[in-house]
Design an enzyme around this catalytic site. Structure first.
Site, short mmCIF file in Angstrom:
data_model
loop_
_atom_site.label_atom_id
_atom_site.label_comp_id
_atom_site.label_asym_id
_atom_site.label_seq_id
_atom_site.Cartn_x
_atom_site.Cartn_y
_atom_site.Cartn_z
N GLU A 125 0.89 -1.38 0.32
CA GLU A 125 -0.21 -0.31 0.03
C GLU A 125 0.98 1.27 0.29
OE1 GLU A 125 -3.19 2.58 3.26
OE2 GLU A 125 -2.77 0.49 3.09
N CYS B 226 -4.66 7.29 5.90
CA CYS B 226 -3.81 6.84 4.54
C CYS B 226 -5.27 7.17 3.23
CB CYS B 226 -4.05 5.21 4.63
SG CYS B 226 -4.64 3.40 5.02
#
Length: 509
Positions: free
Chosen positions: A245, A282
């Protein structure tokens, strides 16, 4: 040359607290990986590893006070946030224990011979097996849930894969404490403590992904760091899966009808989402397409009021603080970019939240405004004011992959009138999770969750949150015409383990 010391640092002051460890040498990384590899057999029994995961959750809860205190000293995220994150982590461990007990993740499929088929079908029995040692790279912004005992570790252990964790330098003392808890939990079930390895240091992270006994990797962090490791994983003599990620802008589209209906509520909600955790999530919304005109002005006014009332906060480390201050300054200096609430330095060690506004047509074509289409880690967002749907489509067409994409619709649009369905379809190629009339911060740990997205949000199509995250660490294997007496019990006709399976085309539960 002596190994470099690893220090715990207080982000509120920038001062070193204590020496925690030393950076691992290549030989120490090798030893950790080999110890994890040797522990594989102890995870073969599903009942043992599910019990291990539950014991880990229990022991983390028992150590809660000390863990939260250490985490707060290293991250400044606050006891309330950290206590909740630890609870989420323990829930996640138990959720994977349940998945292991249920057994559906093994995806057992049995086909008996069928000579009438074209071509004839022999006896085929398929299920999934663990890959081997998994390298886990901890995230800075979730010191529990995406770190030593986080989702990558929990899902890998659930799959039957030992792990070696590369500790994040922002919380090394916490990483050591959590690793000790996991090892105690392993020992309680006769599992070698090497089943959870821990190494510190940048070079150790590089050595880890290159190690020939590492079979896969999970990463949460920056595009630059993640891409370097991804490339290293692909360049190995035997490439391995790298589930990374890397970064996300998480765009939001507010329709003109939605703004007319509830501009103030949208502005307040946006402020809460973009400043949550000092903007260090995030899935923080980093770009908002809002209409021009009176309704859009009301939204911006509401956002201005809410962000202005947000206290300055501490970022996870001073490097991030410096990058945030420089990043917002560079964006604010672009021509015709305005700062209704100026983000930047809030004090010697803090930052203040803010947002920038720009005309959407500046973002629709390649040029100097491309910087506004890049993630800026911290409490800031960009509000792009659009005149028509063509400008919205123009901006969306230029966006890279994201973890989330959000649309705010009016009641009529949500009921199927207007462009609601079209906007949903336009956002779907951009993200792994598409939200309607909500905010992306807050990633529920649920079976249907997907936390991932097109590159650069992630480097694979998998999720790092939710039950299906376990699939990353397994591979299918089929046995053909193998006598039952030598087959694994999971693949025998009598189903001695009582597993969900597809047997001669029928789903059996």
């Amino acid at each position: 040359m002596a190994a470099a010391p690893v220090w715990s640092v207080d982000p509120r002051t920038g001062k070193q607290r204590e020496q925690v460890a030393v950076e691992a040498t290549a030989q120490e990384v090798d030893a950790a990986v080999r110890a994890a590899h040797a522990a594989r057999g102890a995870l073969a029994d599903r009942a043992v590893r599910s019990a291990f995961l539950r014991t880990a959750a229990e022991q983390l809860e028992a150590a809660k006070d000390g863990l939260v205190e250490t985490a707060d000293a290293e991250t400044a995220l606050g006891p309330v946030r950290l206590t909740g994150e630890l609870a989420r982590t323990c829930y996640q461990l138990r959720a994977f224990a349940d998945i292991v007990d249920e057994g559906a993740f093994l995806d057992v499929i049995i086909n008996h011979p069928d000579d009438t088929a074209t071509p004839p079908i022999p006896d085929l029995r398929r299920y999934k097996v663990p890959l081997g040692v998994v390298a886990v790279y901890s995230a800075s912004n979730f010191p529990f849930a995406f770190s030593v005992a986080g989702g990558d570790t929990a899902s890998a252990l659930g799959a039957g894969c030992p792990v070696v964790v590369k500790a994040h330098p922002d919380h090394p003392a916490l990483s050591e404490l959590v690793a000790k808890v996991l090892r105690r939990a392993a020992a309680a079930h006769g599992i070698p403590e090497g089943v959870v390895g821990l190494v510190h240091g940048f070079e150790a992270g590089v050595e880890l992904v290159k190690h020939p006994l590492v079979s896969a990797a999970g990463f949460t962090g920056s595009v630059r760091g993640g891409r370097a490791l991804f490339d290293a994983a692909a360049a190995r003599p035997t490439p391995i899966p790298f589930h990374g990620e890397l970064g996300s802008l998480n765009p939001v589209v507010v329709t003109e009808a939605a703004a007319a209906e509830r501009a103030e509520a949208i502005g307040t909600g946006l402020a809460g989402s973009m400043t949550l955790g000092v903007g260090q999530f995030c899935v923080k919304p980093g770009l908002v397409l809002a209409p021009s005109g009176a309704a859009g002005d009301r939204l911006v006014k509401s956002l201005t009021d809410a962000v202005s009332d947000t206290n300055a906060g501490v970022l996870l480390d001073h490097r991030m603080r410096d990058n945030f201050i420089a990043g917002v300054a560079e964006r604010a200096e672009l021509p015709e970019v305005e700062s209704p609430v100026t983000p930047g330095a809030g004090g010697e060690h803090t930052v203040s939240a803010g947002f920038l506004t720009v005309s959407a047509d500046k973002l629709a074509e390649e040029g100097q405004y491309d910087l506004l289409l890049e993630e800026c880690f911290g409490p800031v967002t960009v509000v792009a004011r659009y005149e028509d749907e063509a400008q919205v489509q123009g901006v969306l067409s230029r966006l890279p992959g994201n973890l989330t994409a959000t649309v705010h619709l009016s009641a009529e649009e949500a009921a199927g009138e207007g462009r609601g369905a079209e906007l949903l379809a336009e956002l779907t190629p951009l993200a792994g999770r598409v939200l309607v009339n909500g905010w992306p911060t807050g990633v529920a740990v649920a079976p249907a969750q997907h936390h991932g997205g097109p590159y650069p949000a992630t480097t694979s199509t998998s999720t790092s949150v939710g039950g299906t995250a376990i699939e990353r660490w397994m591979r299918p294997v089929t046995y053909q015409t193998a006598p039952e007496a030598i087959l694994p019990p999971e693949l025998r006709d009598a189903n001695p383990l009582g597993l969900p399976r597809r047997f001669n085309g029928r789903l059996e539960r």
